[in-house]
Design an enzyme around this catalytic site. Structure first.
Site, PDB file in Angstrom:
ATOM      1  N   THR A 102       9.311  -5.834  -4.003  1.00  0.00           N
ATOM      2  CA  THR A 102       9.378  -4.876  -2.940  1.00  0.00           C
ATOM      3  C   THR A 102      10.415  -5.112  -1.717  1.00  0.00           C
ATOM      4  OG1 THR A 102       8.251  -3.821  -1.204  1.00  0.00           O
ATOM      5  CG2 THR A 102       7.509  -5.932  -1.798  1.00  0.00           C
ATOM      6  N   TYR A 129       0.781  -7.579   2.820  1.00  0.00           N
ATOM      7  CA  TYR A 129       1.223  -7.120   1.390  1.00  0.00           C
ATOM      8  C   TYR A 129       2.423  -7.764   0.971  1.00  0.00           C
ATOM      9  CZ  TYR A 129       3.852  -4.036  -1.816  1.00  0.00           C
ATOM     10  OH  TYR A 129       4.720  -3.554  -3.004  1.00  0.00           O
ATOM     11  N   TRP A 154      10.223   2.802  -2.487  1.00  0.00           N
ATOM     12  CA  TRP A 154       9.841   4.222  -2.078  1.00  0.00           C
ATOM     13  C   TRP A 154       9.816   4.751  -3.367  1.00  0.00           C
ATOM     14  CZ3 TRP A 154      12.016   6.508   3.071  1.00  0.00           C
ATOM     15  CH2 TRP A 154      11.741   5.767   4.085  1.00  0.00           C
TER      16      TRP A 154
HETATM   17  N1  LIG Z   1       4.939   2.443  -5.271  1.00  0.00           N
HETATM   18  C1  LIG Z   1       6.055   2.156  -4.550  1.00  0.00           C
HETATM   19  O1  LIG Z   1       6.687   2.968  -3.866  1.00  0.00           O
HETATM   20  C2  LIG Z   1       6.639   0.715  -4.623  1.00  0.00           C
HETATM   21  C3  LIG Z   1       7.589   0.241  -3.822  1.00  0.00           C
HETATM   22  C4  LIG Z   1       8.220  -0.992  -3.915  1.00  0.00           C
HETATM   23  C5  LIG Z   1       7.582  -1.797  -4.832  1.00  0.00           C
HETATM   24  N2  LIG Z   1       6.833  -1.355  -5.930  1.00  0.00           N
HETATM   25  C6  LIG Z   1       6.120  -2.329  -6.534  1.00  0.00           C
HETATM   26  O2  LIG Z   1       6.348  -1.618  -8.078  1.00  0.00           O
HETATM   27  C7  LIG Z   1       5.325  -2.036  -8.847  1.00  0.00           C
HETATM   28  C8  LIG Z   1       4.629  -1.076  -9.452  1.00  0.00           C
HETATM   29  O3  LIG Z   1       4.281   0.348  -8.611  1.00  0.00           O
HETATM   30  P1  LIG Z   1       3.507   1.542  -9.070  1.00  0.00           P
HETATM   31  O4  LIG Z   1       3.889   2.704  -8.154  1.00  0.00           O
HETATM   32  O5  LIG Z   1       3.890   1.731 -10.542  1.00  0.00           O
HETATM   33  O6  LIG Z   1       2.021   0.996  -8.671  1.00  0.00           O
HETATM   34  P2  LIG Z   1       0.528   1.481  -9.520  1.00  0.00           P
HETATM   35  O7  LIG Z   1       1.038   3.030  -9.900  1.00  0.00           O
HETATM   36  O8  LIG Z   1      -0.504   1.516  -8.537  1.00  0.00           O
HETATM   37  O9  LIG Z   1       0.284   1.073 -10.758  1.00  0.00           O
HETATM   38  C9  LIG Z   1      -0.080  -0.592 -10.706  1.00  0.00           C
HETATM   39  C10 LIG Z   1      -0.663  -0.932 -11.957  1.00  0.00           C
HETATM   40  O10 LIG Z   1      -1.316  -2.372 -11.725  1.00  0.00           O
HETATM   41  C11 LIG Z   1      -2.571  -2.221 -12.338  1.00  0.00           C
HETATM   42  N3  LIG Z   1      -3.300  -3.029 -11.835  1.00  0.00           N
HETATM   43  C12 LIG Z   1      -3.997  -3.679 -10.526  1.00  0.00           C
HETATM   44  N4  LIG Z   1      -4.399  -4.669 -10.355  1.00  0.00           N
HETATM   45  C13 LIG Z   1      -4.168  -5.318 -11.680  1.00  0.00           C
HETATM   46  C14 LIG Z   1      -4.545  -6.472 -12.031  1.00  0.00           C
HETATM   47  N5  LIG Z   1      -5.362  -7.375 -11.432  1.00  0.00           N
HETATM   48  N6  LIG Z   1      -4.217  -6.978 -13.386  1.00  0.00           N
HETATM   49  C15 LIG Z   1      -3.600  -6.034 -14.273  1.00  0.00           C
HETATM   50  N7  LIG Z   1      -3.397  -4.658 -13.687  1.00  0.00           N
HETATM   51  C16 LIG Z   1      -3.489  -4.293 -12.457  1.00  0.00           C
HETATM   52  C17 LIG Z   1      -3.079  -0.719 -11.900  1.00  0.00           C
HETATM   53  O11 LIG Z   1      -4.374  -0.591 -12.835  1.00  0.00           O
HETATM   54  P3  LIG Z   1      -5.528   0.220 -12.054  1.00  0.00           P
HETATM   55  O12 LIG Z   1      -5.172   1.422 -11.336  1.00  0.00           O
HETATM   56  O13 LIG Z   1      -6.292   0.527 -13.296  1.00  0.00           O
HETATM   57  O14 LIG Z   1      -6.118  -0.766 -11.382  1.00  0.00           O
HETATM   58  C18 LIG Z   1      -1.987  -0.017 -12.020  1.00  0.00           C
HETATM   59  O15 LIG Z   1      -2.034   0.606 -13.622  1.00  0.00           O
HETATM   60  C19 LIG Z   1       4.324  -2.776  -8.004  1.00  0.00           C
HETATM   61  O16 LIG Z   1       4.496  -4.127  -8.353  1.00  0.00           O
HETATM   62  C20 LIG Z   1       4.528  -2.739  -6.561  1.00  0.00           C
HETATM   63  O17 LIG Z   1       4.360  -3.653  -5.781  1.00  0.00           O
HETATM   64  C21 LIG Z   1       6.078  -0.115  -5.494  1.00  0.00           C
END
Ligand SMILES: NC(=O)c1ccc[n+]([C@@H]2O[C@H](COP(=O)([O-])OP(=O)(O)OC[C@H]3O[C@@H](n4cnc5c(N)ncnc54)[C@H](OP(=O)(O)O)[C@@H]3O)[C@@H](O)[C@H]2O)c1
Length: 290
Positions: A102, A129, A154
């Site tokens: 991130t 976080y 984002w």
């Molecule tokens: N969203 C943003 O704006 C953003 C920004 C910067 C970086 N990131 C990074 O990008 C990545 C993906 O983000 P995203 O927006 O796609 O997130 P997301 O939609 O919340 O997806 C995360 C996935 O991880 C799964 N998960 C949670 N805990 C877990 C565990 N213990 N073991 C295995 N799976 C697990 C969740 O499944 P369940 O929902 O079924 O628990 C979900 O399918 C993350 O690493 C995040 O830190 C995101």
């Protein structure tokens, strides 16, 4: 190339599986939370020994910033120890590991704001976080050299973030239908990024052995206020958007005021294929509105 995707039902995971499926060079094994829990080291080890993937991409994260602050143990268990477990299980079977991190690993107090943070700038996480994600990065670097740590930011994309219940774009479009006026934060500036282009950039990385830490965001920068205004302009919605500070808005968990990333390593390698955020947003808003 056989690629296992951990966190396959999330915002990035679902699109990554889709673009992998569309490319005949890859075969994708989607693993949702129930199939692969990153907090279960022995479970991961056994699963990867059975699957024998060439690469593992993990989006799994606990990334609701407020929840992480309330429950840092859960944040470190998933984001830090989970990353360690993935690195150990990948090392067992010789699979490369691509793991998402991130922009929040940076503190946001960069003096020269004419360019974003590069991969070579010092980090300074300001909340639980961000500290837990940085610890995850450090575990991966120390355990398994065949990694890509992809810092992004984002995000907006097809399914919306699972843990955040959507993304900023879908939230604005929903609120814009309900209200004529909105207050939106204008003193946090970052890199709005489309999951579609992020996924395509990931595929380009997976074809190489250019391991290490890379920034992968859409180019340009915006505040949440800028982004909201552009969303309503593209959607042709008549909503008055008022700029407010983080304090006025009432956010209490510290977030970087400036977390723009520069895809410096990708650019040095001639591999940067991320478009300007406005272009990616236009495409996404068109998709959402049909
Ligand atoms: N969203 C943003 O704006 C953003 C920004 C910067 C970086 N990131 C990074 O990008 C990545 C993906 O983000 P995203 O927006 O796609 O997130 P997301 O939609 O919340 O997806 C995360 C996935 O991880 C799964 N998960 C949670 N805990 C877990 C565990 N213990 N073991 C295995 N799976 C697990 C969740 O499944 P369940 O929902 O079924 O628990 C979900 O399918 C993350 O690493 C995040 O830190 C995101």
């Amino acid at each position: 190339m056989k690629v296992a995707v951990v966190g396959a039902s999330g915002q990035v995971g679902s699109l990554l599986c889709r673009v992998l499926d569309e490319d005949s060079a890859f075969s994708c094994v989607p693993l949702n939370h129930a199939a692969a829990d990153v907090t279960d080291l022995e479970g991961l080890r056994q699963l990867f020994r059975e699957l024998r993937p060439s690469a593992v991409c993990s989006t799994a994260a606990f990334h609701n910033v407020e929840e992480c602050e309330k429950d840092p143990d859960a944040a470190f268990r998933v984001n830090a120890l989970g990353a360690r477990n993935l690195a150990l299980a990948c090392r067992d079977v010789g699979a490369s590991l691509l793991w998402f991190s991130t922009d929040y690993v940076f503190g946001g107090d960069k003096a020269d704001r004419t360019r974003g943070y590069t991969e070579f700038d010092p980090v300074g996480p300001g909340n639980a976080y961000a500290r837990s994600k940085l610890a995850g990065e450090q575990y991966i670097r120390s355990i398994w050299p065949e990694h890509f740590i992809v810092r992004t930011a984002w995000l907006f994309g097809a399914s919306g973030s699972r843990s955040k219940g959507g993304n900023f774009v879908t939230t604005m479009l929903r609120l814009g239908k309900e209200r004529r006026h909105l207050r939106v934060i204008d003193d946090q500036v970052g890199s709005p990024t489309s999951t579609r282009f992020l996924a395509l950039q990931v595929l380009a990385l997976l074809r190489t052995e250019r391991f290490g830490t890379v920034h992968a965001v859409c180019t340009g920068s915006a505040s949440w206020y800028d982004l909201a205004r552009e969303i309503f302009r593209l959607a042709r919605m008549d909503v008055a958007v008022f700029p407010v500070s983080t304090e006025e808005y009432g956010q209490t968990v510290p977030r970087p005021r400036f977390s723009v990333l520069e895809n410096y390593v990708l650019s040095l390698e001639g591999m940067n294929r991320m478009p300007p955020w406005q272009e990616a947003l236009e495409r996404y808003v068109r998709e959402v509105l049909g």
